[in-house]
Enzyme design. Structure first.
Site, mmCIF file in Angstrom:
data_model
loop_
_atom_site.group_PDB
_atom_site.id
_atom_site.type_symbol
_atom_site.label_atom_id
_atom_site.label_comp_id
_atom_site.label_asym_id
_atom_site.label_seq_id
_atom_site.Cartn_x
_atom_site.Cartn_y
_atom_site.Cartn_z
ATOM 1 N N ALA A 1 0.851 -1.187 0.000
ATOM 2 C CA ALA A 1 0.000 0.000 0.000
ATOM 3 C C ALA A 1 0.887 1.237 0.000
ATOM 4 O O ALA A 1 1.987 1.232 0.550
ATOM 5 C CB ALA A 1 -0.905 0.001 1.230
ATOM 6 N N GLY B 1 0.617 5.500 0.586
ATOM 7 C CA GLY B 1 -0.141 6.685 0.964
ATOM 8 C C GLY B 1 0.805 7.857 1.084
ATOM 9 O O GLY B 1 1.853 7.754 1.709
ATOM 10 N N GLY C 1 3.986 7.103 3.250
ATOM 11 C CA GLY C 1 3.516 5.872 3.857
ATOM 12 C C GLY C 1 3.616 4.762 2.842
ATOM 13 O O GLY C 1 2.950 4.782 1.812
ATOM 14 N N ALA D 1 3.723 0.530 2.787
ATOM 15 C CA ALA D 1 3.602 -0.699 3.559
ATOM 16 C C ALA D 1 3.723 -1.889 2.622
ATOM 17 O O ALA D 1 2.867 -2.108 1.771
ATOM 18 C CB ALA D 1 2.261 -0.738 4.285
ATOM 19 N N CYS E 1 -7.727 -1.450 1.057
ATOM 20 C CA CYS E 1 -8.296 -0.135 0.747
ATOM 21 C C CYS E 1 -9.818 -0.183 0.601
ATOM 22 O O CYS E 1 -10.397 0.611 -0.138
ATOM 23 C CB CYS E 1 -7.665 0.448 -0.510
ATOM 24 S SG CYS E 1 -5.889 0.663 -0.352
#
Length: 135
Positions: free
Chosen positions: A42, A44, A55, A57, A79
């Site tokens: 992910a 962000g 961010g 991950a 998400c």
């Protein structure tokens, strides 16, 4: 351009996963990095006044299902996207080797590859935090 920036961050993860022999891709509709129809990383990047915080991950080896009261319950919906799953580097290793040893790359090993790939994608030199603190 924040969209360009997000795609570059995704490229960092795609290159990182290549280092671990994992074939991954971006998805035109959803941010992140995917293996087949499952999210493995992910991304962000909140921004305010052209300042970003990052961010990223990468799912290295985490618990994806919770045991409880005799049944398994899905914990992570990537998400909030129904019909899509989540996968791990550990699962990729198990599929490739055909056995489950419980042994996987460490978060530190993956982090070091992410940092190197970040430097390559953005054309910058990377300095370890301890080196900065000792100056």
């Amino acid at each position: 351009d924040l969209h360009w920036y997000l795609r570059q961050i995704e490229e960092v993860i795609v290159r990182t996963l290549m280092e671990f022999d994992v074939d991954s891709r971006r998805d035109e509709e959803h941010t992140g990095v995917w293996v087949d129809n499952k999210k493995i990383a992910a991304v962000g990047v909140p921004s305010a006044r052209w300042i970003t915080t990052h961010g990223i991950a990468v799912n290295v080896d985490v618990e994806l299902e919770a045991e409880g009261r005799g049944f398994n319950k899905r914990v992570i919906v990537p998400c909030g996207i129904e019909g899509r799953g989540v996968t791990l580097l550990r699962k990729m290793l198990e599929e490739r080797t055909g056995w489950s040893s419980g042994v996987c790359w460490t978060v530190e090993e993956v982090r070091n590859v992410v940092a190197r790939c970040f430097g390559e994608v953005f054309g910058v030199g990377m300095v370890h935090g301890d080196e900065i603190r000792s100056r």
